[in-house]
Write an enzyme that holds these catalytic residues in place. Structure first.
Site, short mmCIF file in Angstrom:
data_model
loop_
_atom_site.label_atom_id
_atom_site.label_comp_id
_atom_site.label_asym_id
_atom_site.label_seq_id
_atom_site.Cartn_x
_atom_site.Cartn_y
_atom_site.Cartn_z
N LEU A 96 0.86 -1.06 -0.09
CA LEU A 96 0.03 0.04 -0.01
C LEU A 96 0.67 1.17 0.13
O LEU A 96 1.88 1.20 0.34
CB LEU A 96 -0.90 0.12 1.22
CG LEU A 96 -1.77 -1.14 1.29
CD1 LEU A 96 -2.11 -1.49 2.53
CD2 LEU A 96 -2.91 -0.87 0.42
N THR A 129 6.30 0.39 2.00
CA THR A 129 7.07 1.33 2.74
C THR A 129 6.52 2.42 3.59
O THR A 129 5.76 3.23 3.40
CB THR A 129 8.01 2.37 1.85
OG1 THR A 129 8.46 1.45 0.93
CG2 THR A 129 9.03 3.16 2.46
N LYS A 214 14.74 -0.15 5.15
CA LYS A 214 14.38 0.11 3.98
C LYS A 214 14.51 1.62 3.88
O LYS A 214 15.27 2.34 2.88
CB LYS A 214 12.94 -0.02 3.81
CG LYS A 214 12.21 0.78 2.73
CD LYS A 214 12.59 0.18 1.16
CE LYS A 214 12.15 1.13 0.19
NZ LYS A 214 12.81 0.83 -1.18
N LYS A 289 8.78 10.98 0.14
CA LYS A 289 7.98 10.47 1.14
C LYS A 289 8.86 9.24 1.90
O LYS A 289 8.89 9.41 3.15
CB LYS A 289 7.19 9.35 0.49
CG LYS A 289 6.55 8.44 1.15
CD LYS A 289 5.82 7.10 0.73
CE LYS A 289 5.74 5.92 1.34
NZ LYS A 289 5.30 4.67 0.91
P1 NAD Z 1 0.54 2.60 -5.85
O1 NAD Z 1 0.04 4.17 -5.43
O2 NAD Z 1 0.85 2.41 -7.35
O3 NAD Z 1 -0.50 1.27 -5.46
C1 NAD Z 1 -0.99 1.33 -4.18
C2 NAD Z 1 -2.36 0.51 -4.51
O4 NAD Z 1 -2.97 0.52 -2.98
C3 NAD Z 1 -3.13 1.12 -5.62
O5 NAD Z 1 -3.60 0.35 -6.38
C4 NAD Z 1 -4.37 1.81 -4.46
O6 NAD Z 1 -5.74 1.58 -5.10
C5 NAD Z 1 -4.14 0.57 -3.43
N1 NAD Z 1 -4.89 1.09 -2.09
C6 NAD Z 1 -4.76 2.42 -1.59
N2 NAD Z 1 -5.71 2.29 -0.41
C7 NAD Z 1 -6.23 1.11 -0.41
C8 NAD Z 1 -7.12 0.52 0.53
N3 NAD Z 1 -7.54 1.30 1.75
N4 NAD Z 1 -7.39 -0.77 0.42
C9 NAD Z 1 -7.02 -1.43 -0.52
N5 NAD Z 1 -6.19 -1.09 -1.67
C10 NAD Z 1 -5.69 0.39 -1.29
O7 NAD Z 1 2.15 2.42 -5.21
P2 NAD Z 1 3.24 1.37 -5.43
O8 NAD Z 1 4.03 2.10 -6.38
O9 NAD Z 1 2.63 0.03 -6.02
O10 NAD Z 1 3.92 1.25 -4.16
C11 NAD Z 1 3.52 0.80 -3.23
C12 NAD Z 1 4.36 0.43 -1.76
O11 NAD Z 1 5.65 0.15 -2.49
C13 NAD Z 1 4.68 1.76 -1.46
O12 NAD Z 1 4.69 2.04 -0.05
C14 NAD Z 1 5.93 2.40 -2.00
O13 NAD Z 1 6.63 3.41 -1.24
C15 NAD Z 1 6.78 1.18 -2.02
N6 NAD Z 1 7.74 1.18 -3.09
C16 NAD Z 1 7.60 1.49 -4.49
C17 NAD Z 1 8.38 1.51 -5.45
C18 NAD Z 1 8.18 1.95 -6.86
O14 NAD Z 1 9.24 2.24 -7.71
N7 NAD Z 1 6.69 2.15 -7.04
C19 NAD Z 1 9.62 0.85 -5.18
C20 NAD Z 1 9.90 0.29 -3.79
C21 NAD Z 1 9.04 0.56 -2.83
#
Ligand code: NAD
Length: 342
Positions: A96, A129, A214, A289
């Site tokens: 999330l 994260t 992380k 963030k």
């Molecule tokens: P994103 O915003 O693309 O996806 C998050 C998903 O969670 C969305 O589909 C959203 O609809 C869903 N969501 C939000 N609230 C919700 C709820 N209450 N119930 C159910 N679903 C819900 O984010 P992401 O890029 O996939 O990143 C996810 C995590 O991974 C974050 O914490 C981010 O910091 C971490 N991260 C991201 C990357 C990257 O490159 N994108 C790399 C490493 C770590």
């Protein structure tokens, strides 16, 4: 070691014993066969699909109906709430955006813990994260619960914080690195599941330590990217080409990931965000963030991070200046006014 640790350790020992007897990992795997996956965004959608490809029975939930439809069109069961997902799962994985979303999915209405103290799944893995305090709070909440059905291998639910490094391409290719905090025996039991989505899983210690790893990794990455960008921009201003400086750095003491793998100067390396106008990659918004999490966590223990807080200010400014969706290496161009190589 408490009863929980002992039971999970027995399960892992049994697994090792089964493997030595040539019975494969089926025994442990059957205890993690039903996976509930919540959060199907840029990262989570690929991770969930990799679990399906690896043969796990995956049920998913996201608040975004369009995303859910893509999964149900592919025959992957979807549920309308975290609580419903947990009804059919041995293990829950959450991916999330932030701490607030994770707390909502666990403690909100129809959340994973909404059924009170009796839980269906025995293992909870949060790969978002978040700050270590949030990971530790949820781990504590779960440790106070019991299992709806006492399983032969465990009688208490457990939680692992397992944030990832690697970004969207690594999530798609199943090459993430997991940094895992929590009970070591639970980590060992979860390792095959994690390695269906990644190439590394590293145990970091007790609850919250995966999140600590992380945010420290990303703070160091931000500071080194800014340091390399500043040096390349200074070099250009003093008359040396960035490609020459890169060759020097990469066989000298300034060599680092930002100089040899993810170079921020357009035209120096192919296939990195700087070579495509800083599109794709790891956004400045996500870096901001993560630096925010590091700063809040640092002040929570009274520790000062002069470079980390400076990096946080720089990334906040980049976002305010309209670069929030650009890769974080755009600091070279937008903050230091660095030039293309040619
Ligand atoms: P994103 O915003 O693309 O996806 C998050 C998903 O969670 C969305 O589909 C959203 O609809 C869903 N969501 C939000 N609230 C919700 C709820 N209450 N119930 C159910 N679903 C819900 O984010 P992401 O890029 O996939 O990143 C996810 C995590 O991974 C974050 O914490 C981010 O910091 C971490 N991260 C991201 C990357 C990257 O490159 N994108 C790399 C490493 C770590």
């Amino acid at each position: 070691m408490g009863v929980v640790g002992w039971r999970v350790r027995s399960m892992v020992q049994q697994w090792g014993w089964n493997c030595r007897r040539g019975l494969s990992s089926a025994a442990v795997r059957s205890q993690l066969e039903n996976v509930g996956f919540i959060g199907l965004g840029n990262m989570g959608a690929h991770m969930a699909r990799n679990l399906v490809m690896a043969g796990y029975k995956v049920t998913v939930h996201d608040i975004n109906e369009n995303t859910m439809k893509k999964f149900s069109d592919d025959g992957i069961p979807t549920k309308q709430s975290p609580l419903e997902v947990s009804e059919s799962s041995d293990v829950i994985i959450t991916m999330l955006p932030s701490s607030a979303h994770v707390l909502d999915v666990y403690n909100g209405q129809n959340g994973l813990l909404a059924d009170g103290a009796n839980l269906g799944p025995w293992l909870y893995i949060d790969s978002s994260t978040v700050d270590p305090q949030t990971s530790r709070k949820i781990s504590m909440d779960i440790s106070r619960c019991t299992l709806k059905e006492n399983k032969a291998y465990n009688d208490k639910p457990v939680m692992l914080d397992a944030p990832v490094s690697g970004g969207v391409p690594a999530a798609e290719a199943g090459k993430l690195t997991f940094m895992v905090g929590g009970l070591e025996e639970a980590y060992l039991a979860a390792k095959p599941l994690l390695l269906s989505m990644g190439k590394n899983a590293i145990y970091c210690g007790g609850p919250g330590n995966g999140s600590v790893a992380k945010i420290c990794n990303n703070m160091a990455m931000a500071i080194s990217m800014l340091g390399v960008s500043e040096a390349f921009a200074l070099g250009q201003n003093l008359g040396i080409k960035a490609s020459v400086l890169t060759d020097i750095f990469n066989c000298s003491s300034a060599r680092c990931w930002s100089s040899d793998t993810y170079n921020p100067v357009p035209g120096v390396m192919m296939g990195v965000p700087s070579s495509r106008n800083y599109d794709g990659g790891f956004t400045s918004k996500l870096m901001t963030k993560d630096l925010d999490l590091a700063m809040v966590s640092a002040s929570g223990v009274g520790f000062k991070c002069p470079f980390g807080s400076q990096a946080f200010e720089i990334y906040r400014k980049l976002c305010a200046d309209g670069c929030e969706l650009k890769d974080f290496s755009c600091a070279f161009r937008h903050y230091y006014d660095g030039k293309d190589e040619n």
